[in-house]
Design a protein around this motif. Structure first.
Motif, mmCIF file in Angstrom:
data_model
loop_
_atom_site.group_PDB
_atom_site.id
_atom_site.type_symbol
_atom_site.label_atom_id
_atom_site.label_comp_id
_atom_site.label_asym_id
_atom_site.label_seq_id
_atom_site.Cartn_x
_atom_site.Cartn_y
_atom_site.Cartn_z
ATOM 1 N N UNK A 163 19.018 14.712 42.099
ATOM 2 C CA UNK A 163 20.287 15.456 41.201
ATOM 3 C C UNK A 163 21.362 14.528 40.641
ATOM 4 N N UNK A 164 21.379 14.570 39.438
ATOM 5 C CA UNK A 164 22.270 13.881 38.448
ATOM 6 C C UNK A 164 23.566 14.642 38.194
ATOM 7 N N UNK A 165 24.858 14.391 38.451
ATOM 8 C CA UNK A 165 25.849 15.167 38.091
ATOM 9 C C UNK A 165 26.325 14.772 36.808
ATOM 10 N N UNK A 166 26.712 15.491 35.954
ATOM 11 C CA UNK A 166 27.587 15.272 34.615
ATOM 12 C C UNK A 166 28.808 16.229 34.253
ATOM 13 N N UNK A 167 29.729 15.878 33.711
ATOM 14 C CA UNK A 167 30.853 16.785 33.556
ATOM 15 C C UNK A 167 30.780 16.824 32.054
ATOM 16 N N UNK A 168 30.974 18.075 31.450
ATOM 17 C CA UNK A 168 31.186 18.662 30.151
ATOM 18 C C UNK A 168 32.630 19.328 29.859
ATOM 19 N N UNK A 169 33.537 18.818 29.170
ATOM 20 C CA UNK A 169 34.830 19.326 28.801
ATOM 21 C C UNK A 169 34.467 20.201 27.567
ATOM 22 N N UNK A 170 34.804 21.471 27.628
ATOM 23 C CA UNK A 170 34.542 22.417 26.378
ATOM 24 C C UNK A 170 35.564 22.004 25.307
ATOM 25 N N UNK A 171 35.342 22.165 24.052
ATOM 26 C CA UNK A 171 36.121 21.853 22.934
ATOM 27 C C UNK A 171 36.141 23.155 22.236
ATOM 28 N N UNK A 172 37.480 23.754 21.580
ATOM 29 C CA UNK A 172 37.617 24.808 20.871
ATOM 30 C C UNK A 172 38.209 24.455 19.684
ATOM 31 N N UNK A 173 38.177 25.074 18.328
ATOM 32 C CA UNK A 173 38.752 25.087 17.206
ATOM 33 C C UNK A 173 40.031 25.263 17.372
ATOM 34 N N UNK A 174 40.884 24.392 16.737
ATOM 35 C CA UNK A 174 42.555 24.734 16.599
ATOM 36 C C UNK A 174 42.908 24.155 15.297
ATOM 37 N N UNK A 175 43.081 25.383 14.376
ATOM 38 C CA UNK A 175 43.447 24.961 12.996
ATOM 39 C C UNK A 175 42.290 24.278 12.500
ATOM 40 N N UNK A 176 42.654 22.968 11.839
ATOM 41 C CA UNK A 176 41.620 22.276 11.334
ATOM 42 C C UNK A 176 40.874 21.100 12.213
ATOM 43 N N UNK A 215 39.176 20.190 16.333
ATOM 44 C CA UNK A 215 38.488 20.744 17.329
ATOM 45 C C UNK A 215 38.795 19.922 18.739
ATOM 46 N N UNK A 216 39.253 20.524 19.650
ATOM 47 C CA UNK A 216 39.389 19.516 20.929
ATOM 48 C C UNK A 216 39.655 20.420 22.149
ATOM 49 N N UNK A 217 39.843 19.819 23.391
ATOM 50 C CA UNK A 217 39.999 20.703 24.563
ATOM 51 C C UNK A 217 41.258 21.194 24.591
ATOM 52 N N UNK A 218 41.296 22.464 25.410
ATOM 53 C CA UNK A 218 42.238 23.365 25.767
ATOM 54 C C UNK A 218 43.190 22.342 26.580
ATOM 55 N N UNK A 219 44.482 22.359 25.922
ATOM 56 C CA UNK A 219 45.582 21.708 26.954
ATOM 57 C C UNK A 219 46.481 22.719 27.652
ATOM 58 N N UNK A 220 46.827 22.760 28.885
ATOM 59 C CA UNK A 220 47.717 23.655 29.601
ATOM 60 C C UNK A 220 49.199 23.266 29.591
#
Length: 166
Positions: A146-159, A161-166
Motif C-alpha cells: 500500500x502506498x499512501x498519498x495526500x491530495x489537497x483539494x483546490x477550488x476556484x476563488x475569483x480568478x 485556484x487554491x486550497x480553502x483556508x480556514x
C-alpha cells in the motif's frame, strides 16, 4: 512518527475497531489497504473539502491514459462524509500511477460546476490557465504494498485556484 505513518496507523486502527464503518469510509477497496494485505493499492488521503456535501471521485491513471476521458485505470466514488477522507484504491499491479480527485459539491456527477474542487497526487500548483498538470508532475511509484498519498483539494476563488483556508 511521520504524518504518513500516523495516517496509516489511524486508518488501520479504524478498520480494526469498526470494520464495517471504516471500510465504508475507505471505499469498496478497503480490504486492499488493510495491514498485511497483498497490494498493490493506493491509500489516498483527500483533504481540504470546502463542505461536507456532494461526492468525491478518486481516479487513477497511468502514463498512457492520463486524464483521457473514460480511460482511467480505476475509479472510486463516495459521498463526502468528513473534512478529511481516506480512500483506498486497489491497483492492477505495481507501476507508476497518477491520482486525480474531484469534489462534486452538489453531487450532480453529470456536469462540472465552477464550485467543484479538484486536486492531484503530489499537489501541483493549478491555475485557471493551466488546469491539467503533466503526468510526470503527479506520478507516484507503487510497489507490491500500500502506498499512501495526500491530495489537497483546490477550488476556484475569483480568478485564482487554491486550497480553502480556514
Amino acid at each position: 512518527m511521520s504524518k504518513l505513518t500516523a495516517f496509516i496507523a489511524a486508518a488501520a486502527l479504524a478498520i480494526a475497531a469498526q470494520p464495517a464503518a471504516a471500510e465504508a469510509a475507505l471505499g469498496p477497496d478497503a480490504a486492499s489497504c488493510r495491514p498485511g494485505s497483498n497490494g498493490p493499492a493506493l491509500l489516498v488521503n483527500v483533504t481540504g473539502f470546502k463542505s461536507r456535501s456532494g461526492r468525491v471521485r478518486v481516479q487513477i491513471y497511468n502514463a498512457s491514459n492520463f486524464l483521457m476521458k473514460g480511460q482511467r485505470v480505476r475509479r472510486v466514488d463516495l459521498p463526502v462524509t468528513a473534512p478529511t477522507m481516506p480512500v483506498c484504491v486497489a491497483l492492477p499491479g505495481p507501476g507508476t500511477y497518477a491520482v486525480a480527485v474531484r469534489h462534486d459539491v452538489d453531487g450532480d456527477n453529470a456536469k462540472r460546476d465552477w464550485d467543484d474542487g479538484g486536486g492531484f497526487s503530489r499537489n501541483p500548483k493549478i491555475t485557471l490557465v493551466d488546469l491539467k498538470p503533466s503526468f510526470s508532475e503527479v506520478a507516484v511509484p507503487v510497489g507490491q504494498s500500500v502506498r499512501s498519498v495526500s491530495v489537497t483539494l483546490n477550488y476556484r476563488k475569483g480568478l485564482s485556484i487554491g486550497p480553502v483556508r480556514s
